[in-house]
Motif scaffolding. Structure first.
Motif, PDB file in Angstrom:
ATOM      1  N   ASN A   1       0.861  -1.178   0.000  1.00  0.00           N
ATOM      2  CA  ASN A   1       0.000   0.000   0.000  1.00  0.00           C
ATOM      3  C   ASN A   1       0.899   1.231   0.000  1.00  0.00           C
ATOM      4  O   ASN A   1       2.065   1.159   0.397  1.00  0.00           O
ATOM      5  CB  ASN A   1      -0.960   0.025   1.190  1.00  0.00           C
TER       6      ASN A   1
ATOM      7  N   PHE B   1      -5.312  -3.946   0.913  1.00  0.00           N
ATOM      8  CA  PHE B   1      -6.770  -3.941   1.042  1.00  0.00           C
ATOM      9  C   PHE B   1      -7.358  -5.228   0.494  1.00  0.00           C
ATOM     10  O   PHE B   1      -8.199  -5.864   1.132  1.00  0.00           O
ATOM     11  CB  PHE B   1      -7.346  -2.733   0.305  1.00  0.00           C
ATOM     12  N   ARG B   2      -6.914  -5.621  -0.695  1.00  0.00           N
ATOM     13  CA  ARG B   2      -7.460  -6.831  -1.305  1.00  0.00           C
ATOM     14  C   ARG B   2      -7.154  -8.050  -0.449  1.00  0.00           C
ATOM     15  O   ARG B   2      -8.000  -8.932  -0.269  1.00  0.00           O
ATOM     16  CB  ARG B   2      -6.877  -6.987  -2.710  1.00  0.00           C
TER      17      ARG B   2
ATOM     18  N   ALA C   1     -13.638  -2.733   4.854  1.00  0.00           N
ATOM     19  CA  ALA C   1     -14.347  -2.426   3.608  1.00  0.00           C
ATOM     20  C   ALA C   1     -15.773  -2.010   3.905  1.00  0.00           C
ATOM     21  O   ALA C   1     -16.426  -2.579   4.790  1.00  0.00           O
ATOM     22  CB  ALA C   1     -14.343  -3.637   2.684  1.00  0.00           C
TER      23      ALA C   1
ATOM     24  N   GLU D   1     -12.709   1.408   0.301  1.00  0.00           N
ATOM     25  CA  GLU D   1     -11.559   1.056   1.137  1.00  0.00           C
ATOM     26  C   GLU D   1     -11.667   1.719   2.506  1.00  0.00           C
ATOM     27  O   GLU D   1     -11.000   2.717   2.783  1.00  0.00           O
ATOM     28  CB  GLU D   1     -10.250   1.455   0.452  1.00  0.00           C
TER      29      GLU D   1
ATOM     30  N   ASN E   1      -8.426   2.629   4.577  1.00  0.00           N
ATOM     31  CA  ASN E   1      -7.756   3.935   4.529  1.00  0.00           C
ATOM     32  C   ASN E   1      -8.217   4.828   5.670  1.00  0.00           C
ATOM     33  O   ASN E   1      -7.410   5.464   6.356  1.00  0.00           O
ATOM     34  CB  ASN E   1      -8.057   4.641   3.199  1.00  0.00           C
TER      35      ASN E   1
ATOM     36  N   SER F   1      -4.564   2.128   0.304  1.00  0.00           N
ATOM     37  CA  SER F   1      -4.329   0.717   0.624  1.00  0.00           C
ATOM     38  C   SER F   1      -4.665  -0.226  -0.519  1.00  0.00           C
ATOM     39  O   SER F   1      -4.294  -1.398  -0.476  1.00  0.00           O
ATOM     40  CB  SER F   1      -5.146   0.324   1.864  1.00  0.00           C
ATOM     41  N   ASN F   2      -5.359   0.261  -1.547  1.00  0.00           N
ATOM     42  CA  ASN F   2      -5.734  -0.583  -2.681  1.00  0.00           C
ATOM     43  C   ASN F   2      -4.966  -0.126  -3.908  1.00  0.00           C
ATOM     44  O   ASN F   2      -5.540   0.214  -4.941  1.00  0.00           O
ATOM     45  CB  ASN F   2      -7.239  -0.518  -2.925  1.00  0.00           C
TER      46      ASN F   2
END
Length: 687
Positions: A510, A543-544, A561, A575, A578, A616-617
């Motif tokens: 990230n 994130f994923r 999420a 996200e 974040n 983060s994504n």
């Protein structure tokens, strides 16, 4: 030739037998300096250059010959020129590559003009076969008053995606005026991934050895396995093009050896699986495929190395004791494996940049909280660890001024303090840490830039704000957030030295930015620098990974999420991670409940006040300019690179711009930004 130079060449040319050639330049150009034969020779992994100083560069290639067994040597000629058409050859040298180095060539070139763009190529078969043309440049002299521009990258899992962002960088650099072109690329590690199963965008062929950990995922076991990975990764055309356009400076992180490594230990199960033979094999392959100038070279100007070229080591996989944090584990095979090569080193680029590169894996002590205890606390080996446990375990016998508790209370669990008699943890090790301090203290550059594998700043989640039975947790103890005592020691040293520090890091998949404080423990601390951590080139985003690991009905899901558009965005998933990092868990919980971001921010206030930006994504790369006025950083985010790109640029989703300036008082800084170009990440979308 001076006696010191003769001694150096004798040592360098005969020292290991693991590389094809290393020769002093210049030599007078000669039309007759051609290898014999007309073999079908090609250069499947391209060319590269690395570790430039004002008068030297290291050149690299790998050669294959189709008409002879692989063990046969291949003669080559390397040429260096100021002209891209090689109309005038500045230097030329004949060499031979052998199977001992997997037919890779490392050619050290010095006595070159400073701050100059140069071109190079490798020839074979009486000149009938030629590598692609490489472009490189030497560093400016230490007193040069000019900006330095470079890109930095991390985490490029081949299976997870493609490397099209390098093509974006190349195309933009070609369009830039000469004074704004990049000087080099800094790679912060995870250049390869040691195992299979890190994605499904493309595949890595099976390992030659069939190496595998128990019944788990296949991973590299031998030198040929690691070589196999480098050959595969370097088949990517965009990575090849980037290495042919700019010199690279490298450090490794964990995956060049094994995931979340410490010293010569793998951490797949117990956290201390003996892997000394793998460590030596990984070091050998890294040395063969990465053009890094390690051992000191006589005659160099503007660069000092405390690193050491690879030296073969005969080792046996012997058990390592991870029950104590005692520095470099006193086990002969471990010490031989770790000391087979060292890579920490520094470079001065003109008057304004001192670049300090460290190894955060080979000398670090085990993670602070043993994996079996961490599993009880969080269900994970190293993630979401209660901060209280990290503080007590990391400090060991020094906790509470030498009065560590026998047990600690975490929620309804009583945990024995198994580190009560241990020394504090270390990521750098004593010798590297002393070198780091000396380098920082002696630097006369305007800015000291520290390039290293893992983030320096805290990234924490205050679970206690939404669950009275929970506490603030450290996202992962594999970063500096697991080595709190040494981080405090180093940053306090920076403060006392009146140094303006910039940390560039990767590993966490990230992008984030913020100010560095001496302790991160009290309000009102004077910032001493800033960190800009870059996401991966292709490795799955943080994130994923969190979304996939957490069930839809988990009570913690709203901290990661927002599903089903609980806030006013035209996307199905947001996200929240974040917002959790930037404004705290209560802010994310409020946003999930009300759908109102302003109300959420008013309710927030978390443990990461030092952070200015989190994406983060993200996938992408970073770009830096350093000059007398300050440090400008651009964090470039792309869509997930799961489809191949040809010569076109990879689409850019956003660019986040930051400027770090000196503030009032020696050694203090002010951070401006982010200024976001393109589609902002949540929660910056409303600005």
């Amino acid at each position: 030739m001076p006696s010191s130079r003769r001694a150096f060449l004798k040592t360098f040319l005969s020292g290991t037998g693991c590389f094809a050639a290393a020769a002093a330049f210049p030599f007078a150009p000669s039309e007759t300096a051609r290898p014999n034969g007309d073999a079908d020779v090609h250069f499947p992994q391209g060319v590269a250059s690395g570790d430039p100083t004002p008068d030297s560069i290291l050149l690299w290639t790998r050669v294959q010959r189709a008409d002879a067994p692989t063990e046969h040597p291949v003669p080559l000629v390397v040429q260096v020129s100021r002209r891209h058409d090689f109309g005038t050859v500045l230097a030329e040298r004949a060499l031979t590559v052998t199977a001992a180095s997997d037919h890779t060539a490392r050619v050290f070139v010095h006595d070159l003009p400073s701050d100059s763009v140069l071109f190079y190529r490798f020839l074979a078969g009486d000149g009938a076969a030629a590598s692609r043309r490489g472009r490189t440049r030497t560093a400016p002299s230490p007193d040069a008053d000019r900006p330095v521009r470079f890109a930095y990258a991390s985490c490029q899992a081949y299976e997870a995606g493609y490397y099209g962002v390098y093509r974006t960088l190349i195309n933009e650099d070609k369009e830039a005026p000469p004074e704004e072109k990049l000087d080099f690329v800094l790679h912060l590690g995870d250049f390869i991934y040691e195992g299979l199963g890190y994605g499904d965008a493309r595949s890595v062929p099976p390992f030659p050895s069939g190496g595998q950990h128990g019944e788990g995922t296949p991973h590299a076991k031998t030198a040929n396995d690691y070589r196999h990975l480098y050959r595969t990764y370097l088949s990517d055309p965009h990575l090849q093009a980037a290495r042919a356009r700019w010199p690279f400076l490298h450090v490794w992180d964990d995956h060049e050896f094994t995931n979340d490594a410490w010293q010569s230990a793998a951490t797949y199960d117990s956290g201390a699986d003996s892997a000394q033979s793998r460590k030596v094999a990984a070091n050998r392959a890294w040395f063969e495929y990465i053009p890094a100038r390690l051992s000191d070279h006589e005659g160099d100007e503007g660069g000092t190395s405390h690193a050491q070229d690879f030296r073969p080591a005969e080792v046996t996989d012997a058990p390592l004791d991870a029950s104590d944090r005692i520095g470099l584990v006193d086990e002969p095979n471990n010490q031989a494996a770790v000391e087979s090569m060292s890579i920490y080193r520094n470079f001065q680029w003109g008057r304004h940049l001192e670049l300090v590169l460290t190894d955060g894996r080979s000398y670090r002590t085990p993670h602070p909280v043993p994996p079996e205890i961490n599993q009880k606390l969080s269900g994970s080996d190293r993630y979401l660890t209660p901060l209280k446990a990290v503080e007590v375990f990391d400090a060991g016998r020094t906790y509470d001024d030498g009065h560590p508790p026998e047990t600690i209370e975490i929620g309804d669990q009583t945990i024995p303090n198994v580190r009560r008699e241990s020394a504090p943890g270390s990521m750098l090790g004593d010798r590297q840490k002393e070198w780091w301090k000396n380098t920082v203290a002696r630097s006369t550059a305007t800015w000291t830039v520290w390039g290293h594998g893992v983030p320096l700043m805290p990234m924490r989640i205050d679970l206690g704000a939404v669950d009275p039975d929970a506490q603030t947790v450290v996202m992962t103890t594999d970063t500096w957030d697991g080595y709190l005592t040494e981080r405090r020691e180093l940053l306090s040293f920076v403060q006392d030295a009146d140094t303006r520090l910039v940390s560039l890091s990767g590993d966490n998949h990230n992008s984030f930015a913020g100010l560095l404080h001496p302790t991160f423990e009290s309000a009102g601390e004077t910032p001493i620098g800033a960190e800009f951590s870059v996401c991966g080139i292709s490795s799955p985003s943080l994130f994923r990974a969190f979304v996939q690991a957490m069930s839809d009905d988990s009570p913690l899901r709203p901290l990661i999420a927002f599903d089903g558009r609980p806030v006013d965005l035209d996307v199905e998933q947001v996200e929240a991670l974040n917002l959790t990092f930037l404004d705290g868990a209560k802010a994310s919980a409020t946003a999930a409940r009300t759908g109102n971001l302003d109300q959420a921010k008013e309710a927030g206030g978390g443990p990461n006040d030092h952070l200015s930006y989190v994406d983060s994504n993200a996938y992408g790369i970073g770009r830096v300019t350093v000059d007398a006025r300050g440090v400008d950083v651009e964090l470039i985010t792309t869509p997930p690179p799961v489809t191949p790109q040809r010569e076109r640029e990879l689409e850019v989703t956003r660019r986040a711009h930051f400027t770090l300036r000196p503030a009032s008082g020696s050694g203090t800084v002010a951070l401006e930004g982010p200024e976001i170009e393109g589609e902002p990440p949540f929660p910056f979308w409303s600005k």
